[in-house]
Design a protein around this motif. Structure first.
Motif, PDB file in Angstrom:
ATOM      1  N   GLU A  94       2.181  -8.277   9.523  1.00  0.00           N
ATOM      2  CA  GLU A  94       1.975  -9.531   8.788  1.00  0.00           C
ATOM      3  C   GLU A  94       0.592  -9.477   8.151  1.00  0.00           C
ATOM      4  OE1 GLU A  94       3.230 -13.784  10.032  1.00  0.00           O
ATOM      5  OE2 GLU A  94       1.150 -13.583  10.693  1.00  0.00           O
ATOM      6  N   TYR A  95       0.497  -9.870   6.903  1.00  0.00           N
ATOM      7  CA  TYR A  95      -0.737  -9.788   6.118  1.00  0.00           C
ATOM      8  C   TYR A  95      -1.601 -11.020   6.341  1.00  0.00           C
ATOM      9  CZ  TYR A  95      -3.538  -9.133   1.790  1.00  0.00           C
ATOM     10  OH  TYR A  95      -4.545  -8.951   0.869  1.00  0.00           O
ATOM     11  N   VAL A  96      -2.880 -10.811   6.649  1.00  0.00           N
ATOM     12  CA  VAL A  96      -3.847 -11.893   6.841  1.00  0.00           C
ATOM     13  C   VAL A  96      -4.773 -11.879   5.636  1.00  0.00           C
ATOM     14  CG1 VAL A  96      -5.564 -12.907   8.386  1.00  0.00           C
ATOM     15  CG2 VAL A  96      -3.702 -11.514   9.337  1.00  0.00           C
ATOM     16  N   ILE A 168       2.097  -6.381   0.437  1.00  0.00           N
ATOM     17  CA  ILE A 168       3.447  -6.833   0.758  1.00  0.00           C
ATOM     18  C   ILE A 168       4.146  -5.750   1.575  1.00  0.00           C
ATOM     19  CG2 ILE A 168       5.720  -7.346  -0.227  1.00  0.00           C
ATOM     20  CD1 ILE A 168       3.850  -9.660  -0.546  1.00  0.00           C
ATOM     21  N   ILE A 169       4.914  -6.154   2.554  1.00  0.00           N
ATOM     22  CA  ILE A 169       5.650  -5.207   3.402  1.00  0.00           C
ATOM     23  C   ILE A 169       7.084  -5.107   2.895  1.00  0.00           C
ATOM     24  CG2 ILE A 169       6.571  -4.795   5.719  1.00  0.00           C
ATOM     25  CD1 ILE A 169       3.317  -6.710   5.202  1.00  0.00           C
ATOM     26  N   ASP A 170       7.550  -3.875   2.711  1.00  0.00           N
ATOM     27  CA  ASP A 170       8.961  -3.650   2.388  1.00  0.00           C
ATOM     28  C   ASP A 170       9.716  -3.626   3.717  1.00  0.00           C
ATOM     29  OD1 ASP A 170      11.474  -2.713   1.792  1.00  0.00           O
ATOM     30  OD2 ASP A 170      10.805  -1.128   0.449  1.00  0.00           O
ATOM     31  N   PRO A 171      10.470  -4.681   4.014  1.00  0.00           N
ATOM     32  CA  PRO A 171      11.112  -4.767   5.332  1.00  0.00           C
ATOM     33  C   PRO A 171      12.196  -3.720   5.551  1.00  0.00           C
ATOM     34  CG  PRO A 171      11.952  -6.476   3.890  1.00  0.00           C
ATOM     35  CD  PRO A 171      10.829  -5.805   3.144  1.00  0.00           C
ATOM     36  N   SER A 172      12.711  -3.156   4.468  1.00  0.00           N
ATOM     37  CA  SER A 172      13.788  -2.173   4.603  1.00  0.00           C
ATOM     38  C   SER A 172      13.271  -0.771   4.900  1.00  0.00           C
ATOM     39  CB  SER A 172      14.627  -2.136   3.322  1.00  0.00           C
ATOM     40  OG  SER A 172      13.893  -1.600   2.235  1.00  0.00           O
ATOM     41  N   VAL A 181      -1.962  -1.389  10.915  1.00  0.00           N
ATOM     42  CA  VAL A 181      -2.816  -2.289  11.688  1.00  0.00           C
ATOM     43  C   VAL A 181      -3.998  -1.526  12.273  1.00  0.00           C
ATOM     44  CG1 VAL A 181      -2.906  -3.838  13.681  1.00  0.00           C
ATOM     45  CG2 VAL A 181      -0.879  -3.807  12.218  1.00  0.00           C
ATOM     46  N   THR A 182      -3.733  -0.319  12.760  1.00  0.00           N
ATOM     47  CA  THR A 182      -4.779   0.495  13.384  1.00  0.00           C
ATOM     48  C   THR A 182      -5.848   0.920  12.385  1.00  0.00           C
ATOM     49  OG1 THR A 182      -3.188   1.312  15.009  1.00  0.00           O
ATOM     50  CG2 THR A 182      -5.199   2.587  14.730  1.00  0.00           C
ATOM     51  N   VAL A 183      -5.453   1.279  11.178  1.00  0.00           N
ATOM     52  CA  VAL A 183      -6.436   1.789  10.203  1.00  0.00           C
ATOM     53  C   VAL A 183      -7.175   0.667   9.496  1.00  0.00           C
ATOM     54  CG1 VAL A 183      -5.101   3.881   9.821  1.00  0.00           C
ATOM     55  CG2 VAL A 183      -4.792   1.942   8.263  1.00  0.00           C
ATOM     56  N   CYS A 184      -6.725  -0.591   9.644  1.00  0.00           N
ATOM     57  CA  CYS A 184      -7.386  -1.709   8.976  1.00  0.00           C
ATOM     58  C   CYS A 184      -8.568  -2.196   9.817  1.00  0.00           C
ATOM     59  CB  CYS A 184      -6.406  -2.857   8.735  1.00  0.00           C
ATOM     60  SG  CYS A 184      -7.164  -4.266   7.890  1.00  0.00           S
ATOM     61  N   ASP A 185      -9.766  -1.870   9.383  1.00  0.00           N
ATOM     62  CA  ASP A 185     -10.967  -2.293  10.111  1.00  0.00           C
ATOM     63  C   ASP A 185     -11.299  -3.764   9.897  1.00  0.00           C
ATOM     64  OD1 ASP A 185     -11.360   0.283  11.091  1.00  0.00           O
ATOM     65  OD2 ASP A 185     -12.567   0.881   9.356  1.00  0.00           O
ATOM     66  N   ASP A 186     -10.593  -4.407   8.963  1.00  0.00           N
ATOM     67  CA  ASP A 186     -10.896  -5.795   8.614  1.00  0.00           C
ATOM     68  C   ASP A 186      -9.962  -6.805   9.275  1.00  0.00           C
ATOM     69  OD1 ASP A 186     -12.916  -4.975   6.685  1.00  0.00           O
ATOM     70  OD2 ASP A 186     -11.237  -4.262   5.485  1.00  0.00           O
ATOM     71  N   LEU A 189      -4.217  -7.109   8.961  1.00  0.00           N
ATOM     72  CA  LEU A 189      -2.813  -6.927   9.304  1.00  0.00           C
ATOM     73  C   LEU A 189      -2.647  -7.083  10.808  1.00  0.00           C
ATOM     74  CD1 LEU A 189      -2.046  -3.848   7.047  1.00  0.00           C
ATOM     75  CD2 LEU A 189      -0.810  -6.015   6.913  1.00  0.00           C
ATOM     76  N   LYS A 190      -1.543  -7.649  11.212  1.00  0.00           N
ATOM     77  CA  LYS A 190      -1.231  -7.764  12.633  1.00  0.00           C
ATOM     78  C   LYS A 190       0.274  -7.629  12.800  1.00  0.00           C
ATOM     79  CE  LYS A 190      -0.916 -12.829  12.595  1.00  0.00           C
ATOM     80  NZ  LYS A 190      -1.418 -14.104  13.187  1.00  0.00           N
TER      81      LYS A 190
END
Length: 550
Positions: A94-96, A168-172, A181-186, A189-190
């Protein structure tokens, strides 16, 4: 099991009851039609609408008749984009928006082309949003466009309209590995549970994202290589490949294809050696590539590439790059003689090695790329032998000894170095080889979300040093070889600036299951592992000496 309606003629590239938001459609950032081909034995529309439909509906093996397409192993370009992986994981990113800086790390390092980015002028976004008829959907979608310093504040300071940026996440296509999530230092994403409402919103958002049009390229700085995936032409490797969740190879192939696509569009091709990479990119009927691709046995893919290069040159296609892709067996072992012959030929062929240090495809057996002490099949850690006893073969140094050959050793974690290596190889007029560290989660014994972290640690601990050997840089190895990108290039080991502690090969081994048997209950390493540490240091010393740093 569901049955297949053989008379079905519905276009798989359009919305349907199976895919109401048309998430499984051609085009990554915007919609695109099927890619046609002028072959009498391959009808792309029939293949995608009938055969892909059969596999997606279930029961294809019982209801679809054998045909010439199957017999001749032909698969149209990009069919994997019609594949649905939305059922494989319990969670999805999920995008924050308020935390995002637009760094593009999540987009770049996703192995499945499931994390997508786009930037639009604010006024353009507002115009497009006004065309969304449903007020609740419009509000939901608008909240997913952030105002980052990079794309919004920066341009405004220069007197330009601010750009709005979205992830945006492509759910398919998402397999829930959580690498993003791991590579996002900010913390932008969760992972969240897949509820019916969450998936409905994500599917609708992905559809609106594709409808809204391409990125405004005036906000894309071509000098920032990491931003290249904001362009549709760079998405040569679509989502839908059957690789494991978080696969390091998948990310490497995506980045390779993006860099090449950014420079050459779709006017290039791939000769791939049998291995993991060919299994998850050509499991019938799914193909994630949008360029010509062929599979050869892993002992002769380099020879196969020489044949293709010769024919292309005869056709006047000298300016079309050809990548020869393979793993440990194809490049380090059984195919090494063929590779050496190709490099010595001087032909303009580019080689990309997916270095997992094991035969990942056939069960994790040892290869000559395997580290000493590593616990693998055919070098089992037992009472007589503590894992593999041979030292690792260093393909980069061997390749450098071939006449006028461009050589690079890199990882996806070192994004700029990776792209610089690929661009350098493509611009070099002659043979080039890039050896890329690619984490294999099940064989390395690491979590699905750790490919990037482990690749970075491999470099920091001298397990896998970065290098570029460019023959155009001078007449000595010292002038041609650069170790730029490695930490503390003049020292034996790197010291963590936060803890002031030395970080060495033993630290790398502690983080991976393939070395776990080498540590006693108190965490002390075995003699075999200490010897392997010395091997890594000797290899590093050799590179320092060749580069004139020792």
């Amino acid at each position: 099991m569901a049955t297949v309606d053989e008379t079905a003629t519905a276009n798989m590239n359009e919305a349907s009851e199976r895919d109401p938001q048309n998430n499984n459609s051609y085009g990554t950032l915007v919609d695109a039609p099927y890619i046609s081909v002028d072959l009498p034995i391959l009808d792309v529309n029939d293949f995608n609408n009938r055969i892909i439909h059969g596999y997606e509906a279930g029961g294809a093996e019982k209801s679809l008749p054998a045909d010439l397409t199957t017999a001749r192993s032909l698969i149209p370009a990009g069919t994997a984009t019609l594949r649905d992986f939305s059922y494989v994981a319990p969670e999805i990113p999920e995008y924050v928006t308020e935390n995002c800086t637009g760094c593009m790390d999540c987009v770049t390092l996703c192995p499945d082309t499931a994390i997508l980015g786009k930037v639009l002028a604010e006024s353009t976004l507002e115009e497009k949003l006004a065309d969304v008829p449903d007020e609740s959907e419009r509000g939901m979608f608008e909240k997913q466009w952030s105002k980052t310093r990079k794309y919004y504040d920066g341009p405004k300071k220069k007197g330009k309209e601010g750009g709005r940026f979205a992830i945006i996440i492509d759910p398919s296509k998402c397999k829930g590995c959580a690498e993003c999530v791991t590579v996002c230092d900010d913390l932008a994403l969760k992972m969240v549970p897949k509820t019916e409402q969450v998936m409905t919103d994500i599917r609708k958002s992905h559809r609106l994202f594709k409808n809204i049009g391409p990125s405004d390229e005036s906000y894309i700085n071509d000098n920032l290589l990491i931003d290249m995936m904001l362009k549709e032409q760079t998405h040569i490797y679509t989502g839908g490949a059957g690789s494991c969740a978080g696969c390091g190879e998948g990310t490497a192939l995506r980045m390779l294809c993006s860099a090449t696509g950014n420079m050459h569009g779709d006017k290039w091709g791939i000769a791939a050696a049998t291995g993991c990479n060919t299994v998850y990119t050509s499991t019938y009927p799914y193909n994630p590539y949008l360029v010509p691709w062929t599979n050869s046995l892993f002992e002769n893919v380099a020879a196969d590439a020489m044949g293709i290069r010769s024919r292309w040159d005869q056709m006047g296609w000298q300016d079309r790059p050809l990548w020869c892709v393979g793993g440990d067996g194809a490049m380090f072992d059984i195919g090494f003689q063929s590779l050496s012959r190709m490099l010595a030929s001087g032909m303009n062929i580019k080689v990309f090695v997916l270095d997992t240090q094991v035969y990942s495809n056939t069960g994790g057996q040892a290869s000559t790329a395997t580290y000493a002490g590593q616990n693998t099949k055919m070098s089992i850690h037992g009472k007589l032998h503590a894992g593999k006893q041979e030292r690792r073969k260093e393909i980069a140094q061997i390749a450098m000894m071939h006449p006028r050959t461009y050589v690079a050793q890199t990882t996806c974690a070192h994004t700029n170095h990776f792209y610089k290596s690929v661009i350098g190889a493509l611009e070099f007029d002659g043979p080039a080889i890039i050896n890329c560290y690619t984490t294999c989660q099940p064989e390395h014994g690491v979590a699905d979300n750790m490919a990037t972290d482990q690749a970075r640690l491999a470099v920091d601990t001298r397990a896998f040093p970065l290098l570029i050997h460019d023959p155009t840089k001078g007449d000595t190895i010292k002038k041609r070889l650069s170790l730029q990108g490695n930490p503390s290039v003049k020292d034996d080991w790197w010291k963590n600036p936060k803890t002031k502690e030395v970080v060495d090969f033993i630290d790398f081994c502690r983080s991976e299951g393939r070395f776990s048997k080498h540590f006693d209950k108190d965490g002390n390493p075995s003699e075999t592992l200490l010897a392997s540490k010395e091997d890594r240091l000797e290899n590093w010393h050799q590179l320092q000496e060749l580069a004139g740093l020792r």
